[in-house]
Motif scaffolding. Structure first.
Motif, PDB file in Angstrom:
ATOM      1  N   SER A   9       0.738  -1.020   0.067  1.00  0.00           N
ATOM      2  CA  SER A   9       0.008  -0.044   0.039  1.00  0.00           C
ATOM      3  C   SER A   9       0.689   1.189  -0.142  1.00  0.00           C
ATOM      4  CB  SER A   9      -0.935   0.003   1.150  1.00  0.00           C
ATOM      5  OG  SER A   9      -0.359  -0.286   2.447  1.00  0.00           O
ATOM      6  N   ASN A  10       2.005   1.206   0.598  1.00  0.00           N
ATOM      7  CA  ASN A  10       3.121   2.159   0.678  1.00  0.00           C
ATOM      8  C   ASN A  10       4.212   1.712   0.508  1.00  0.00           C
ATOM      9  OD1 ASN A  10       1.845   4.818   1.584  1.00  0.00           O
ATOM     10  ND2 ASN A  10       0.938   3.295   2.792  1.00  0.00           N
ATOM     11  N   LYS A  11       5.009   2.469  -0.333  1.00  0.00           N
ATOM     12  CA  LYS A  11       6.468   2.056  -0.540  1.00  0.00           C
ATOM     13  C   LYS A  11       7.416   3.318  -0.484  1.00  0.00           C
ATOM     14  CE  LYS A  11       9.870  -0.623  -2.076  1.00  0.00           C
ATOM     15  NZ  LYS A  11      10.540  -1.730  -0.943  1.00  0.00           N
ATOM     16  N   VAL A  12       8.296   3.150   0.130  1.00  0.00           N
ATOM     17  CA  VAL A  12       9.318   4.496   0.333  1.00  0.00           C
ATOM     18  C   VAL A  12      10.766   3.557  -0.326  1.00  0.00           C
ATOM     19  CG1 VAL A  12      10.691   5.946   1.543  1.00  0.00           C
ATOM     20  CG2 VAL A  12       8.358   5.543   2.046  1.00  0.00           C
ATOM     21  N   THR A  13      11.304   4.357  -0.925  1.00  0.00           N
ATOM     22  CA  THR A  13      12.638   3.689  -1.709  1.00  0.00           C
ATOM     23  C   THR A  13      13.711   4.868  -2.223  1.00  0.00           C
ATOM     24  OG1 THR A  13      13.568   2.126  -3.488  1.00  0.00           O
ATOM     25  CG2 THR A  13      11.709   3.992  -4.056  1.00  0.00           C
ATOM     26  N   GLU A  14      14.775   4.483  -2.153  1.00  0.00           N
ATOM     27  CA  GLU A  14      15.857   5.563  -2.132  1.00  0.00           C
ATOM     28  C   GLU A  14      16.124   5.637  -3.724  1.00  0.00           C
ATOM     29  OE1 GLU A  14      18.634   4.772   1.530  1.00  0.00           O
ATOM     30  OE2 GLU A  14      19.521   4.280  -0.546  1.00  0.00           O
ATOM     31  N   LYS A  15      16.500   6.971  -4.213  1.00  0.00           N
ATOM     32  CA  LYS A  15      16.566   7.285  -5.867  1.00  0.00           C
ATOM     33  C   LYS A  15      17.505   6.127  -6.300  1.00  0.00           C
ATOM     34  CE  LYS A  15      18.399  10.911  -8.545  1.00  0.00           C
ATOM     35  NZ  LYS A  15      18.938  12.277  -8.462  1.00  0.00           N
ATOM     36  N   GLY A  16      17.363   5.628  -7.256  1.00  0.00           N
ATOM     37  CA  GLY A  16      18.268   4.858  -7.976  1.00  0.00           C
ATOM     38  C   GLY A  16      17.885   3.172  -7.831  1.00  0.00           C
ATOM     39  N   LYS A  17      17.010   2.864  -6.937  1.00  0.00           N
ATOM     40  CA  LYS A  17      16.656   1.626  -6.447  1.00  0.00           C
ATOM     41  C   LYS A  17      15.417   1.089  -7.478  1.00  0.00           C
ATOM     42  CE  LYS A  17      19.259   0.766  -3.035  1.00  0.00           C
ATOM     43  NZ  LYS A  17      19.109   0.488  -1.690  1.00  0.00           N
ATOM     44  N   ASP A  18      15.283   0.041  -7.800  1.00  0.00           N
ATOM     45  CA  ASP A  18      14.202  -0.764  -8.401  1.00  0.00           C
ATOM     46  C   ASP A  18      13.060  -0.944  -7.588  1.00  0.00           C
ATOM     47  OD1 ASP A  18      16.119  -2.845 -10.844  1.00  0.00           O
ATOM     48  OD2 ASP A  18      16.088  -0.735 -10.428  1.00  0.00           O
ATOM     49  N   VAL A  19      11.886  -0.851  -7.826  1.00  0.00           N
ATOM     50  CA  VAL A  19      10.732  -1.095  -7.137  1.00  0.00           C
ATOM     51  C   VAL A  19       9.693  -2.073  -8.212  1.00  0.00           C
ATOM     52  CG1 VAL A  19      10.748   0.786  -5.749  1.00  0.00           C
ATOM     53  CG2 VAL A  19       9.389   0.887  -7.799  1.00  0.00           C
ATOM     54  N   THR A  78       7.077  -2.511 -12.666  1.00  0.00           N
ATOM     55  CA  THR A  78       8.320  -2.513 -12.342  1.00  0.00           C
ATOM     56  C   THR A  78       9.021  -1.081 -12.695  1.00  0.00           C
ATOM     57  OG1 THR A  78       8.661  -4.895 -12.555  1.00  0.00           O
ATOM     58  CG2 THR A  78      10.796  -3.530 -12.324  1.00  0.00           C
ATOM     59  N   ILE A  79       9.555  -0.535 -11.842  1.00  0.00           N
ATOM     60  CA  ILE A  79      10.071   0.936 -11.907  1.00  0.00           C
ATOM     61  C   ILE A  79      11.618   0.614 -11.807  1.00  0.00           C
ATOM     62  CG2 ILE A  79      10.203   3.335 -11.836  1.00  0.00           C
ATOM     63  CD1 ILE A  79       7.441   3.241 -10.689  1.00  0.00           C
ATOM     64  N   GLN A  80      12.536   0.918 -12.611  1.00  0.00           N
ATOM     65  CA  GLN A  80      13.764   0.536 -12.490  1.00  0.00           C
ATOM     66  C   GLN A  80      14.442   2.002 -12.382  1.00  0.00           C
ATOM     67  OE1 GLN A  80      14.711  -1.397 -16.358  1.00  0.00           O
ATOM     68  NE2 GLN A  80      15.306  -3.197 -15.058  1.00  0.00           N
ATOM     69  N   ARG A  81      15.637   1.992 -11.385  1.00  0.00           N
ATOM     70  CA  ARG A  81      16.411   3.148 -11.186  1.00  0.00           C
ATOM     71  C   ARG A  81      15.467   4.209 -11.123  1.00  0.00           C
ATOM     72  NH1 ARG A  81      17.810   0.942 -15.855  1.00  0.00           N
ATOM     73  NH2 ARG A  81      17.266   2.760 -17.146  1.00  0.00           N
ATOM     74  N   THR A  82      14.781   4.080  -9.873  1.00  0.00           N
ATOM     75  CA  THR A  82      13.681   5.203  -9.677  1.00  0.00           C
ATOM     76  C   THR A  82      14.264   6.478  -9.264  1.00  0.00           C
ATOM     77  OG1 THR A  82      13.903   4.475  -7.190  1.00  0.00           O
ATOM     78  CG2 THR A  82      12.178   3.562  -8.424  1.00  0.00           C
ATOM     79  N   GLN A  83      13.415   7.512  -9.971  1.00  0.00           N
ATOM     80  CA  GLN A  83      13.735   8.888  -9.671  1.00  0.00           C
ATOM     81  C   GLN A  83      12.764   9.678  -8.999  1.00  0.00           C
ATOM     82  OE1 GLN A  83      16.576  10.083 -11.378  1.00  0.00           O
ATOM     83  NE2 GLN A  83      17.108   8.069 -11.569  1.00  0.00           N
ATOM     84  N   GLN A  84      13.021  10.962  -8.377  1.00  0.00           N
ATOM     85  CA  GLN A  84      12.183  11.491  -7.512  1.00  0.00           C
ATOM     86  C   GLN A  84      10.632  11.832  -8.057  1.00  0.00           C
ATOM     87  OE1 GLN A  84      14.295  14.577  -5.907  1.00  0.00           O
ATOM     88  NE2 GLN A  84      14.758  13.472  -4.010  1.00  0.00           N
ATOM     89  N   GLU A  85      10.810  12.099  -9.504  1.00  0.00           N
ATOM     90  CA  GLU A  85       9.575  12.209 -10.152  1.00  0.00           C
ATOM     91  C   GLU A  85       8.760  11.088 -10.292  1.00  0.00           C
ATOM     92  OE1 GLU A  85      12.610  13.096 -11.464  1.00  0.00           O
ATOM     93  OE2 GLU A  85      12.879  12.311 -13.565  1.00  0.00           O
ATOM     94  N   ASP A  86       9.230  10.036 -10.244  1.00  0.00           N
ATOM     95  CA  ASP A  86       8.338   8.594 -10.109  1.00  0.00           C
ATOM     96  C   ASP A  86       7.322   8.696  -8.884  1.00  0.00           C
ATOM     97  OD1 ASP A  86      11.245   6.683 -11.131  1.00  0.00           O
ATOM     98  OD2 ASP A  86       9.652   8.061 -12.319  1.00  0.00           O
TER      99      ASP A  86
END
Lengths: 116, 114
Positions: A9-19, A78-86
């Protein structure tokens, strides 16, 4: 019966990680959609699956985004190499879509993704 | 490509007063029209839809919307609002014979003032 479910329901990830985000549609629904809702904006279409047809990926914002669906069941975005705008709420919907007819889309509760 | 414009991002209304939430669309082909509602801390739900036939469509909780082809509008109205109508309302379109993906407006937050 059960509606559309999404996890997490919620996911916090660091920039550059995959989700990876998961969607379980309503049983028997052949069509599945992913949408994204960024803060203060409307929902944006991302991708559409219908049965065994090739998915419509026209809404994916970049090649970092991909999605799969196993038959007429679970889908993962899947979102690879996440960015803040994601950062956004990612919504999944399913329906009994048929060509030339408009069936109601049932939405899941969404996954709130925050990229730090 | 089609687009949807909801001019009012926020609409405050006194309880029992009438309300109109505006929606205009743009499309080069025929469309289906929808209003979705998102109550606080809940998922998106279909409120009403126009597919064909009568241009006036109604929901079970007293909302109605009228498809106006000449003005490319699908405004949502209710003659007397209740506290429970507090929510965000999204207008959406889908083109005929497309893959039925929805194009949404940016939403209107309806706040009912007691």
């Amino acid at each position: 019966g059960a509606g559309v479910s999404q996890s997490p329901s919620n996911k916090v990830t660091e920039k550059g990680k995959d989700v990876e985000l998961r969607c379980d549609p309503i049983s028997g629904h052949t069509a599945l959609y992913w949408y994204r809702q960024r803060l203060g904006q409307g929902l944006e279409f991302l991708i559409y699956f219908q049965g065994n047809s090739a998915p419509d990926k026209s809404g994916l914002p970049s090649d970092r985004f991909s999605a799969e669906r196993t038959g007429e069941s679970v889908s993962t975005l899947t979102i690879q190499r996440t960015q803040q705008e994601d950062s956004a709420v990612y919504l999944c919907a399913s329906s009994l879509a048929g060509r030339g007819l408009m069936y109601e889309q049932y939405f899941g509760p969404g996954t709130r993704l925050t990229v730090t | 490509a089609q687009s949807v414009t909801q001019l009012d991002s926020q609409v405050p209304v006194f309880e029992e007063a009438p309300v109109e939430l505006r929606c205009n669309y743009s499309s080069s082909v025929s469309v289906y029209l929808f209003w979705y509602v998102q109550y606080p801390n809940q998922g998106l739900q279909l409120l009403l839809k126009y597919l064909s036939g009568s241009t006036l469509v109604e929901s079970i909780n007293g909302f109605e919307a009228e498809f106006n082809k000449s003005q490319t509008s699908f405004h949502l109205r209710k003659p007397s609002v209740h506290i429970s109508d507090t929510a965000e309302y999204f207008c959406a379109v889908s083109i005929h014979f497309g893959n039925e993906k929805l194009t949404f407006g940016t939403g209107t937050r309806l706040t009912i003032i007691p």
